[in-house]
Design an enzyme around this catalytic site. Structure first.
Site, PDB file in Angstrom:
ATOM      1  N   GLU A 296       0.828  -1.206   0.000  1.00 23.12           N
ATOM      2  CA  GLU A 296       0.000   0.000   0.000  1.00 23.12           C
ATOM      3  C   GLU A 296       0.866   1.261   0.000  1.00 23.12           C
ATOM      4  O   GLU A 296       0.570   2.237  -0.694  1.00 23.12           O
ATOM      5  CB  GLU A 296      -0.920   0.021   1.226  1.00 23.12           C
ATOM      6  CG  GLU A 296      -1.897  -1.148   1.288  1.00 23.12           C
ATOM      7  CD  GLU A 296      -1.375  -2.311   2.103  1.00 23.12           C
ATOM      8  OE1 GLU A 296      -2.184  -2.935   2.809  1.00 23.12           O
ATOM      9  OE2 GLU A 296      -0.159  -2.594   2.044  1.00 23.12           O
TER      10      GLU A 296
ATOM     11  N   CYS B 150      -2.622  -3.232   7.299  1.00 29.73           N
ATOM     12  CA  CYS B 150      -2.214  -3.347   8.698  1.00 29.73           C
ATOM     13  C   CYS B 150      -2.756  -2.168   9.507  1.00 29.73           C
ATOM     14  O   CYS B 150      -2.856  -1.041   9.018  1.00 29.73           O
ATOM     15  CB  CYS B 150      -0.705  -3.438   8.814  1.00 29.73           C
ATOM     16  SG  CYS B 150       0.219  -2.009   8.213  1.00 29.73           S
TER      17      CYS B 150
ATOM     18  N   MET C 296      20.260 -44.054 -11.264  1.00 31.68           N
ATOM     19  CA  MET C 296      20.659 -45.410 -11.640  1.00 31.68           C
ATOM     20  C   MET C 296      21.055 -46.180 -10.380  1.00 31.68           C
ATOM     21  O   MET C 296      21.225 -45.606  -9.298  1.00 31.68           O
ATOM     22  CB  MET C 296      21.849 -45.337 -12.601  1.00 31.68           C
ATOM     23  CG  MET C 296      21.546 -44.656 -13.924  1.00 31.68           C
ATOM     24  SD  MET C 296      20.678 -45.730 -15.080  1.00 31.68           S
ATOM     25  CE  MET C 296      22.011 -46.853 -15.546  1.00 31.68           C
TER      26      MET C 296
END
Length: 324
Positions: free
Chosen positions: A56, A79, A168
């Site tokens: 913001e 917030c 492998m």
């Protein structure tokens, strides 16, 4: 306050912006903010590295006086608590003179939870909440997991042959998948704070675990080693899957022991399964014992969320199904 037809479209853009802050915004949430006026974007922002400035604050600074009378789209409730690191976003939006704020998800942090939207309404600003809430939470899921579960969000990566081998029989594993799949794996590294392997993988492969994509080299994650002993320079030793406490997101890359340990501890939230169109036979399996005692318990644990071809390899993405 009633939603407008375009609210979901603008919020989708804000959510896309929020992903730019992941994982650099940690320990803060990676939030996106879009300021729209007369159906035009006049400013945008996302949480910056280290958590400041907030999305913001970035957008308001970019908009300047044009923010007055505009609508702000924010992926997480602004917030409402004071911090020595920066301004309170609720107060900043009020001071900027926005007329309307559209919020995706309510902040679960008790310092803000509902208080930010209440303060905006008390200041005469129209507030719409819950627009694309699930999508916004998904975009900030590492922080969300830390906030609600008190632990990091864990992604397990497995690159296997069609018959479920990761190497492998002699341990050689370069390369099972092709270039495009490996590039996608590096992109995943760039979106996590930390990357983890087991001692066997470190000793056998000496992996660099960095991000080797143009423009993203600075996004290489912290290196964690699952071990009961010490870690070499540049690595952090982790004794168990439950012992990771200082990051929001972890990518577990190898090997079978580490993968099995995290699955056995039920600490995997997301699974990346890269499968190459090859058969190895007699190779090293992707997993060892994960503590399963009843086959019925293996069902309904994972939900497929994405599937795509990466060159000749297939990627399937699964999310852990959890109650609540």
């Amino acid at each position: 306050m009633q939603r407008r037809p375009a609210d979901a479209d603008w919020m989708a853009v804000a959510i896309a912006l929020s992903r730019r802050g992941r994982p650099a915004a940690a320990p803060n949430p990676n939030v996106g903010c879009l300021i729209v006026k007369d159906e035009k974007v006049i400013a945008r922002g996302w949480t910056q590295a280290g958590g400041r400035p907030h999305a913001e604050a970035m957008a308001i600074a970019a908009a300047g006086d044009a923010a007055r009378g505009a609508t702000a789209y924010v992926t997480l409730e602004p917030c409402a608590h004071a911090s020595p690191r920066g301004p309170c976003c609720t107060d900043a939006l009020i001071a900027a003179g926005v007329a309307r704020v559209v919020v995706a998800a309510q902040d679960p942090d008790p310092r803000t939870n509902g208080k930010g939207m209440a303060r905006l309404r008390d200041a005469g600003i129209a507030v719409v909440e819950g627009v694309l809430a699930a999508e916004a939470r998904a975009a900030m899921v590492p922080w969300w997991t830390r906030q609600l579960a008190g632990r990091p969000f864990v992604t397990l990566k497995l690159a296997t042959s069609l018959d479920g081998c990761i190497a492998m029989g002699d341990g050689s594993s370069r390369w099972i998948t092709g270039d495009r799949a490996r590039a996608h794996g590096h992109l995943e590294r760039a979106q996590h704070q930390a990357i983890l392997v087991g001692r066997g993988t470190l000793d056998a492969d000496a992996p660099r675990l960095d991000v080797r994509l143009a423009g993203l080299a600075d996004r290489s994650p912290q290196k964690l080693l699952l071990t009961s002993g010490n870690a070499p320079a540049g690595w952090t030793a982790v004794a168990s899957p439950d012992a990771i406490n200082d990051v929001n997101s972890v990518l577990v890359e190898g090997g079978a022991g580490a993968a099995s340990a995290f699955l056995a501890a039920d600490r995997v939230d997301r699974l990346l399964l890269y499968r190459a169109p090859i058969l190895i036979g007699g190779g090293k399996p992707a997993l060892g014992d994960i503590g399963l005692t009843d086959l019925a318990d293996a069902h309904r644990c994972w939900r497929l969320t994405d599937s795509r071809l990466l060159g000749s390899d297939r990627l399937d993405v699964y999310e852990r199904v959890r109650e609540g």
